[in-house]
Motif scaffolding. Structure first.
Motif, mmCIF file in Angstrom:
data_model
loop_
_atom_site.group_PDB
_atom_site.id
_atom_site.type_symbol
_atom_site.label_atom_id
_atom_site.label_comp_id
_atom_site.label_asym_id
_atom_site.label_seq_id
_atom_site.Cartn_x
_atom_site.Cartn_y
_atom_site.Cartn_z
ATOM 1 N N THR A 23 18.702 20.920 -25.930
ATOM 2 C CA THR A 23 19.003 20.426 -24.598
ATOM 3 C C THR A 23 20.496 20.133 -24.517
ATOM 4 O OG1 THR A 23 16.816 19.426 -24.540
ATOM 5 C CG2 THR A 23 18.402 18.661 -22.908
ATOM 6 N N ILE A 24 21.114 20.516 -23.398
ATOM 7 C CA ILE A 24 22.540 20.251 -23.277
ATOM 8 C C ILE A 24 22.777 18.747 -23.162
ATOM 9 C CG2 ILE A 24 23.044 22.508 -22.294
ATOM 10 C CD1 ILE A 24 23.392 21.134 -19.586
ATOM 11 N N ALA A 126 36.334 22.348 -21.325
ATOM 12 C CA ALA A 126 36.458 23.300 -22.434
ATOM 13 C C ALA A 126 35.551 22.885 -23.596
ATOM 14 C CB ALA A 126 37.913 23.404 -22.884
ATOM 15 N N GLU A 127 35.542 21.611 -23.910
ATOM 16 C CA GLU A 127 34.689 21.097 -24.993
ATOM 17 C C GLU A 127 33.210 21.178 -24.609
ATOM 18 O OE1 GLU A 127 34.344 19.424 -28.863
ATOM 19 O OE2 GLU A 127 36.091 20.209 -27.826
ATOM 20 N N ASN A 132 27.981 23.124 -25.652
ATOM 21 C CA ASN A 132 26.657 23.279 -25.058
ATOM 22 C C ASN A 132 26.254 24.716 -24.769
ATOM 23 O OD1 ASN A 132 25.648 20.395 -24.442
ATOM 24 N ND2 ASN A 132 27.802 20.394 -23.885
ATOM 25 N N PHE A 133 27.229 25.578 -24.544
ATOM 26 C CA PHE A 133 26.929 26.955 -24.168
ATOM 27 C C PHE A 133 27.582 27.980 -25.102
ATOM 28 C CE2 PHE A 133 26.506 24.415 -20.330
ATOM 29 C CZ PHE A 133 25.327 24.899 -19.781
ATOM 30 N N GLN A 134 28.284 27.501 -26.125
ATOM 31 C CA GLN A 134 29.062 28.375 -26.993
ATOM 32 C C GLN A 134 29.941 29.297 -26.138
ATOM 33 O OE1 GLN A 134 25.473 28.027 -27.825
ATOM 34 N NE2 GLN A 134 26.399 26.252 -28.783
ATOM 35 N N GLY A 149 34.340 32.797 -19.996
ATOM 36 C CA GLY A 149 33.301 33.805 -20.120
ATOM 37 C C GLY A 149 32.625 34.102 -18.791
ATOM 38 N N THR A 150 31.850 35.179 -18.789
ATOM 39 C CA THR A 150 31.177 35.627 -17.560
ATOM 40 C C THR A 150 29.654 35.598 -17.705
ATOM 41 O OG1 THR A 150 31.316 37.938 -18.280
ATOM 42 C CG2 THR A 150 33.111 37.091 -16.895
ATOM 43 N N THR A 151 29.161 34.811 -18.607
ATOM 44 C CA THR A 151 27.716 34.743 -18.852
ATOM 45 C C THR A 151 27.031 33.849 -17.827
ATOM 46 O OG1 THR A 151 28.086 35.080 -21.214
ATOM 47 C CG2 THR A 151 25.981 34.088 -20.581
#
Length: 185
Positions: A23-24, A126-127, A132-134, A149-151
């Motif tokens: 969980t984030i 950024a952190e 949480n999402f790499q 990123g574009t995910t």
């Protein structure tokens, strides 16, 4: 021998638990309507997460248009229990008012489902993205752009990453809509 087997079993359990979705971390940010949004307020419904910013002159406009297309299909299929959440990677510039103006440029089926978030610092996002999402977020000191990123991340009702997709090119819109529907079963 028993001690070694017990240690091995513990190590395997720790390794397996590390491989599962996590969980984030807790967050409390402000959306484009000036409302506070937390991970707890998103619980119970799947949501799509992405990282964008309003001054982006490359990937963010198509990503936002792709999110709008996903929503259009969700509406067409009668799916109502979802949210779309974007985290600004330029939080100093992206005020709630600026994000509301940005969203108004897109044909969104239901603006109430969208939460364009800000209310943190550049180093904090950024952190947060990394932890949480790499995901990579880096302010470009030589321009007004932010590298990110574009995910797209499909979050389940517990705030865990269920799936990831390319959010920029060859976006699997049908698959994303199907995966959201499966989350609601």
């Amino acid at each position: 021998m028993k001690k070694r087997m017990a240690l091995l079993a513990i190590a395997v359990l720790l390794l397996l638990s590390a491989c599962g979705n996590e969980t984030i971390e807790d967050f409390s940010y402000t959306n484009q309507r000036g409302e506070t949004v937390t991970n707890d307020s998103l619980k119970g419904e799947p949501w799509i997460a992405a990282f964008v910013f309003t001054n982006c002159d490359t990937v963010c406009p198509p990503m936002t248009a792709n999110l709008a297309s996903i929503q259009e299909q969700l509406v067409d299929q009668g799916i109502e229990d979802y949210r779309i959440v974007t985290f600004s990677v330029d939080p100093v510039s992206d005020t709630p008012e600026k994000m509301q103006e940005y969203l108004a440029k897109y044909s969104v089926a239901d603006e109430s489902k969208w939460n364009l978030l800000t209310g943190y610092t550049q180093p904090e996002i950024a952190e947060f993205a990394k932890d949480n999402f790499q995901a990579f977020v880096k302010d470009d000191p030589n321009s007004d752009q932010v590298v990110h990123g574009t995910t797209f991340y499909l979050m389940d009702g517990n705030g865990e990453i269920a799936e990831t997709y390319d959010g920029y090119i060859d976006v699997p819109i049908d698959t994303i809509v199907d995966d959201i529907a499966k989350q609601l079963d």
